[in-house]
Design a protein around this motif. Structure first.
Motif, short mmCIF file in Angstrom:
data_model
loop_
_atom_site.label_atom_id
_atom_site.label_comp_id
_atom_site.label_asym_id
_atom_site.label_seq_id
_atom_site.Cartn_x
_atom_site.Cartn_y
_atom_site.Cartn_z
N LYS A 68 61.28 96.05 24.56
CA LYS A 68 60.14 95.01 24.69
C LYS A 68 59.40 94.77 23.09
CE LYS A 68 58.89 96.12 29.47
NZ LYS A 68 60.02 96.88 30.03
N THR A 69 59.46 95.76 22.55
CA THR A 69 58.80 95.74 21.28
C THR A 69 59.67 94.54 20.56
OG1 THR A 69 58.21 98.00 21.27
CG2 THR A 69 57.78 96.97 19.11
N MET A 70 61.01 94.70 20.47
CA MET A 70 61.79 93.58 19.88
C MET A 70 61.52 92.35 20.37
SD MET A 70 64.93 96.32 19.64
CE MET A 70 64.69 97.96 18.85
N THR A 71 61.51 92.26 21.65
CA THR A 71 61.43 90.89 22.34
C THR A 71 60.16 90.32 21.62
OG1 THR A 71 62.68 91.78 24.09
CG2 THR A 71 61.25 89.87 24.59
N ALA A 72 58.96 91.18 21.83
CA ALA A 72 57.84 90.62 21.42
C ALA A 72 58.00 90.04 19.82
CB ALA A 72 56.69 91.77 21.53
N VAL A 73 58.63 90.82 18.87
CA VAL A 73 58.93 90.13 17.66
C VAL A 73 59.57 89.06 17.46
CG1 VAL A 73 60.11 90.67 15.63
CG2 VAL A 73 58.81 92.49 16.56
N ALA A 74 60.42 88.92 18.49
CA ALA A 74 61.23 87.63 18.57
C ALA A 74 60.15 86.31 18.96
CB ALA A 74 62.34 87.52 19.60
N ALA A 75 59.60 86.66 20.00
CA ALA A 75 58.42 85.69 20.50
C ALA A 75 57.46 85.42 19.23
CB ALA A 75 57.94 86.05 21.76
N GLN A 110 49.23 86.80 27.57
CA GLN A 110 49.12 87.45 28.95
C GLN A 110 50.62 88.18 28.82
OE1 GLN A 110 48.04 84.30 31.28
NE2 GLN A 110 46.09 84.51 30.65
N LEU A 111 51.75 87.33 28.86
CA LEU A 111 52.98 87.99 29.03
C LEU A 111 53.16 89.12 27.91
CD1 LEU A 111 55.28 84.67 29.15
CD2 LEU A 111 54.55 86.00 31.06
N LEU A 112 52.92 89.09 26.72
CA LEU A 112 53.04 89.86 25.72
C LEU A 112 52.17 91.01 25.92
CD1 LEU A 112 53.00 87.55 22.61
CD2 LEU A 112 54.90 89.22 23.21
N VAL A 166 60.49 86.47 31.29
CA VAL A 166 60.02 85.11 31.05
C VAL A 166 59.89 84.87 29.52
CG1 VAL A 166 58.23 83.35 31.29
CG2 VAL A 166 58.83 84.96 33.20
N LEU A 167 59.62 85.81 28.67
CA LEU A 167 59.37 85.82 27.17
C LEU A 167 60.93 85.32 26.73
CD1 LEU A 167 57.20 88.58 25.97
CD2 LEU A 167 56.77 86.19 25.76
N GLY A 168 61.96 86.03 27.26
CA GLY A 168 63.13 85.76 27.08
C GLY A 168 63.55 84.36 27.39
N THR A 276 46.92 104.50 27.38
CA THR A 276 46.64 103.99 26.06
C THR A 276 46.16 102.48 25.81
OG1 THR A 276 48.88 103.14 25.29
CG2 THR A 276 48.36 105.46 25.04
N ASN A 277 45.83 101.85 24.67
CA ASN A 277 45.64 100.55 24.51
C ASN A 277 47.09 99.97 24.20
OD1 ASN A 277 42.60 100.00 24.66
ND2 ASN A 277 42.92 101.65 22.71
N TYR A 278 47.20 98.46 24.43
CA TYR A 278 48.38 97.73 24.10
C TYR A 278 48.17 96.79 23.26
CZ TYR A 278 53.13 97.04 25.73
OH TYR A 278 54.64 96.69 25.78
N GLY A 279 49.09 96.50 22.39
CA GLY A 279 49.02 95.37 21.55
C GLY A 279 50.08 94.26 22.20
#
Length: 346
Positions: A68-75, A110-112, A166-168, A276-279
């Protein structure tokens, strides 16, 4: 490399602990680094228990939700390019998305951050998945697209694999490439990740760790996890190595993958998660004496964590092909490292 005395003693404590660790207490690989300098790496246990093939420091492990961290970078790369806006409803980019409420009200932000209201189908519905039918990103839509949102988008946090699928879809639509093709050329190659691959969990691949499940401590014997999932997707299940993950995180924190502004925002505590918190696709843990950013991954026969201690600039990567009860295996190592470096209380 210079270390303050206190830091040097803490690292020596951790390394002594890791050197004494043995199988069956842990099966997998542990890597400890400061920047590009690898301070410790060691393999434990077996990539194939039945064939007595041992894990090596270069063994491929399933990394589950670290993906998921890598998908977030791509987005976020698409945000950097001006192709994707964080606050625009996804329907602007995916006008044919089958759920009108998602189309009209859910944003990339919101997806991220897992605040979209989409469900976590990997947990809720995984027994209904026919893994042979799940390879392309769109193949996952029937598992969740018709279901109602769990809450009003943006109103609360609920960890969501569906949101990352959905990010994908957004990555594919806006880049004109397949999700896997985009990740390979724009994330993995740029980060110098030479061995990170998308393969079915039951693939016969050299030096790949088979997964073994204890059903998270509920069973006294281990079972193969081949029947529990199929192929990597934007929400999880790429295969990688400890050194590839170190390369990824170093490239990310050095602003080689996305802009400095977005990298800092990605690693900020944007929402409150379960613990935890989330970015953006990354956990930001401020509960202890220094901030720890990273991500965990867990599934049947998969247990892993990437964590970076911001003050000490220490990165620890733990990859395991055996799941365990809470407080054992990968979790036990993670807790020990966090206790020594950040004074986490057990």
């Amino acid at each position: 490399m210079f270390f303050a005395q206190n830091e040097e003693e803490k690292l020596a404590d951790i390394i002594d602990y890791l050197r004494e660790l043995s199988y069956p207490e842990f099966s997998g690989v542990v890597l400890l680094a400061k920047g590009d300098n690898v301070l410790f790496k060691k393999a434990y246990g077996y990539s194939s228990i039945e064939y007595e093939e041992k894990n090596t420091v270069n063994t491929l492990f399933n990394i589950a939700s670290i993906t998921k961290t890598m998908t977030a970078v791509a987005a976020l790369q698409l945000v950097d390019k001006g192709l994707l806006d964080l606050d625009t409803p996804v329907g602007e980019y995916l006008p044919d998305y089958p759920n009108h409420r998602v189309r009209d009200s859910v944003t990339t932000y919101q997806l991220l951050t897992h605040t979209s209201g989409l469900n976590n189908f990997l947990v809720d519905d995984f027994k209904d998945m026919g893994k042979l039918n799940l390879k392309d990103t769109k193949d996952y839509l029937p598992l969740f697209a018709s279901k109602p949102l769990l809450f009003t988008p943006g109103s609360k946090y609920s960890y969501s694999a569906a949101g990352y699928v959905v990010l994908g879809l957004l990555i594919e639509k806006l880049s004109g490439e397949s999700y896997h093709g985009y990740m390979e050329s724009h994330v993995y190659e740029r980060a110098g990740m030479e061995r990170t691959i998308a393969i079915p969990i039951d693939s016969m691949v050299e030096n790949k760790a088979s997964g073994y499940t204890s059903y998270f401590g509920e069973s006294s014997h281990l079972s193969k996890n081949d029947s529990y999932f199929g192929y990597a997707n934007p929400a999880g299940f790429y295969y990688s190595t400890a050194e590839d993950l170190l390369s990824f995180f170093n490239a990310l924190k050095d602003y080689q993958l996305i802009s400095e502004e977005l990298t800092k925002k990605m690693m900020s505590p944007l929402v409150k998660g379960y613990y935890t918190n989330y970015g953006f696709g990354i956990s930001v843990d401020k509960r202890w004496e220094q901030t720890i950013v990273g991500h965990t991954g867990g599934w049947y026969g998969v247990h892993c964590e990437l964590m970076h201690f911001e003050k000490d600039e220490i990165t620890a990567i733990i990859l395991s092909n055996v799941d365990t009860a809470e407080g054992e295996g990968m979790n036990k190592i993670s807790n020990y490292i966090k206790h020594v470096l950040a004074n986490k209380q057990y």
